[in-house]
Motif scaffolding. Structure first.
Motif, PDB file in Angstrom:
ATOM      1  N   PRO A  18      -2.509  -5.180  15.819  1.00  0.00           N
ATOM      2  CA  PRO A  18      -2.901  -4.958  14.415  1.00  0.00           C
ATOM      3  C   PRO A  18      -2.498  -3.583  13.884  1.00  0.00           C
ATOM      4  O   PRO A  18      -2.019  -3.450  12.763  1.00  0.00           O
ATOM      5  N   TYR A  43       0.058  -2.867  10.739  1.00  0.00           N
ATOM      6  CA  TYR A  43      -0.358  -2.026   9.615  1.00  0.00           C
ATOM      7  C   TYR A  43       0.682  -0.936   9.344  1.00  0.00           C
ATOM      8  O   TYR A  43       1.120  -0.740   8.205  1.00  0.00           O
ATOM      9  N   ARG A  44       1.103  -0.259  10.423  1.00  0.00           N
ATOM     10  CA  ARG A  44       2.105   0.804  10.274  1.00  0.00           C
ATOM     11  C   ARG A  44       3.397   0.257   9.658  1.00  0.00           C
ATOM     12  O   ARG A  44       4.015   0.905   8.809  1.00  0.00           O
ATOM     13  N   LEU A  45       3.782  -0.945  10.101  1.00  0.00           N
ATOM     14  CA  LEU A  45       5.016  -1.548   9.596  1.00  0.00           C
ATOM     15  C   LEU A  45       4.874  -1.893   8.111  1.00  0.00           C
ATOM     16  O   LEU A  45       5.764  -1.591   7.298  1.00  0.00           O
ATOM     17  N   LEU A  46       3.749  -2.515   7.747  1.00  0.00           N
ATOM     18  CA  LEU A  46       3.535  -2.885   6.338  1.00  0.00           C
ATOM     19  C   LEU A  46       3.557  -1.649   5.435  1.00  0.00           C
ATOM     20  O   LEU A  46       4.156  -1.646   4.361  1.00  0.00           O
ATOM     21  N   PRO A  93      -3.397  -5.745   5.962  1.00  0.00           N
ATOM     22  CA  PRO A  93      -2.383  -5.657   7.018  1.00  0.00           C
ATOM     23  C   PRO A  93      -2.415  -6.818   8.014  1.00  0.00           C
ATOM     24  O   PRO A  93      -1.417  -7.066   8.679  1.00  0.00           O
ATOM     25  N   SER A  94      -3.571  -7.500   8.182  1.00  0.00           N
ATOM     26  CA  SER A  94      -3.596  -8.563   9.185  1.00  0.00           C
ATOM     27  C   SER A  94      -4.364  -9.771   8.681  1.00  0.00           C
ATOM     28  O   SER A  94      -5.572  -9.697   8.549  1.00  0.00           O
ATOM     29  N   ILE A 152       3.342 -12.360   4.802  1.00  0.00           N
ATOM     30  CA  ILE A 152       4.655 -12.058   5.385  1.00  0.00           C
ATOM     31  C   ILE A 152       4.761 -12.751   6.743  1.00  0.00           C
ATOM     32  O   ILE A 152       3.984 -12.462   7.658  1.00  0.00           O
ATOM     33  N   PHE A 201       9.562 -10.005   9.192  1.00  0.00           N
ATOM     34  CA  PHE A 201      10.219  -8.805   8.668  1.00  0.00           C
ATOM     35  C   PHE A 201      11.653  -8.760   9.216  1.00  0.00           C
ATOM     36  O   PHE A 201      11.866  -9.044  10.398  1.00  0.00           O
ATOM     37  N   GLY A 235       9.506   1.344  15.629  1.00  0.00           N
ATOM     38  CA  GLY A 235       8.886   0.067  15.274  1.00  0.00           C
ATOM     39  C   GLY A 235       8.537  -0.090  13.810  1.00  0.00           C
ATOM     40  O   GLY A 235       7.975  -1.113  13.412  1.00  0.00           O
ATOM     41  N   ILE A 236       8.851   0.912  12.996  1.00  0.00           N
ATOM     42  CA  ILE A 236       8.605   0.804  11.549  1.00  0.00           C
ATOM     43  C   ILE A 236       9.865   1.198  10.793  1.00  0.00           C
ATOM     44  O   ILE A 236      10.906   1.464  11.397  1.00  0.00           O
ATOM     45  N   ILE A 237       9.765   1.225   9.470  1.00  0.00           N
ATOM     46  CA  ILE A 237      10.920   1.555   8.636  1.00  0.00           C
ATOM     47  C   ILE A 237      10.946   3.063   8.388  1.00  0.00           C
ATOM     48  O   ILE A 237       9.926   3.672   8.046  1.00  0.00           O
TER      49      ILE A 237
END
Lengths: 199, 199
Positions: free
Chosen positions: A11, A15-18, B52-53, B155, B158, B168-170
């Protein structure tokens, strides 16, 4: 391209990705008051416009476990709030107000903010903010099993600090409202270009 | 401070004022497909995260007079869409796609965009965008007499261009997603600072 399926993520990582995908996010620093008169202030960056006439905005309030946040409880009982816009001068106090405090402790005290009465609604405005939007709750949308509620509010009155009024609107080049991204990042609205809309 | 009551304003001026108050706004460049297979692409900047989840987003679709926009009609019939994130390289095509075109004319053709199949949903992705969020409509919230509908979507997948993936993120410092304000203004996410959240 790299494909990431959210169901494979913890989770916290989802969250970090969103938060990195939806950027920059405007910040609604929302002030409310509870039944006992204790003012509350909390920032929300899941925040958007809904329709211009009547001017209407929405923000999403996450649940913390089984607990409703103070802002949501106050909105359910008083039905009104103020969205205070955040510039760089207000950033640090806004960040302090984002922490978790007991319902009887006011973020105005904790973060050194000055409550000032609104014209129409019961919720106080934050004197240090350059723009205040006095709002009335229009509806609170519960989303079935999703751990959030979408608050939809109508703006009854705009207040804009004189120095940021230009041609009847807010001079964002001068105000430089803060935008939020993930990972504790904020940006000023300053690296600007213009594009005319197609005819 | 200057007080502005929205009921005293022409609709166009109320719109200009609202667009200057909620800034910077992230841009959802939404691609859909209609029943005949014609792909549609339109940008929306009344756009936010919801929870987020599971990772869930929302955007508001205004009505044009009595008419529903193509995006909304397509969502009602196919129930899925892709949010394509906009960087500076995609700005001009996004701006062209924001114009009004007949339902049988594809913004992909008009704006020179390349449709590429999604993994899960029927809506195509925009190949020129660095980030695609494949989404399923969860609910479309009609708001009584307000001339807008809030689309809430989950979503499912991604996709992030390899060069913008970091931990792991943008990597928004590298991607510089565009933020929108009123008056044809756009800003790159570049004049950045960090603030740690309170413990």
């Amino acid at each position: 391209m790299k494909k990431i399926l959210p169901q494979g993520l913890e989770p916290r990582d989802a969250y970090r990705l969103l938060l990195s995908a939806i950027a920059p996010r405007p910040i609604a620093f929302v002030s409310t008051v509870n039944k006992k008169g204790v003012p509350n202030a909390a920032p929300f960056c899941f925040f958007m416009g809904v329709t211009p006439s009547p001017p209407t905005i929405a923000f999403s309030v996450l649940r913390r476990g089984d607990q409703k946040k103070d802002t949501l409880r106050n909105l359910e009982s008083t039905r009104d709030f103020v969205v205070n816009i955040v510039d760089e001068a207000l950033a640090q106090a806004m960040n302090i107000a984002s922490g978790s405090y007991p319902p009887d402790m006011s973020e105005f005290d904790v973060a050194g903010l000055t409550p000032t009465p609104s014209e129409i609604v019961t919720a106080p405005r934050i004197a240090e903010s350059p723009v205040h939007l006095e709002c009335k709750v229009r509806t609170i949308l519960e989303l079935g099993d999703l751990p959030a509620a979408i608050v939809v509010g109508e703006i009854l009155c705009f207040h804009v600090h004189e120095e940021f009024v230009k041609d009847g609107i807010i001079d964002v080049r001068k105000l430089k409202p803060l935008g939020r991204a993930g990972e504790n990042l904020y940006a000023r609205f300053s690296d600007i270009f213009e594009m005319d809309m197609p005819a």
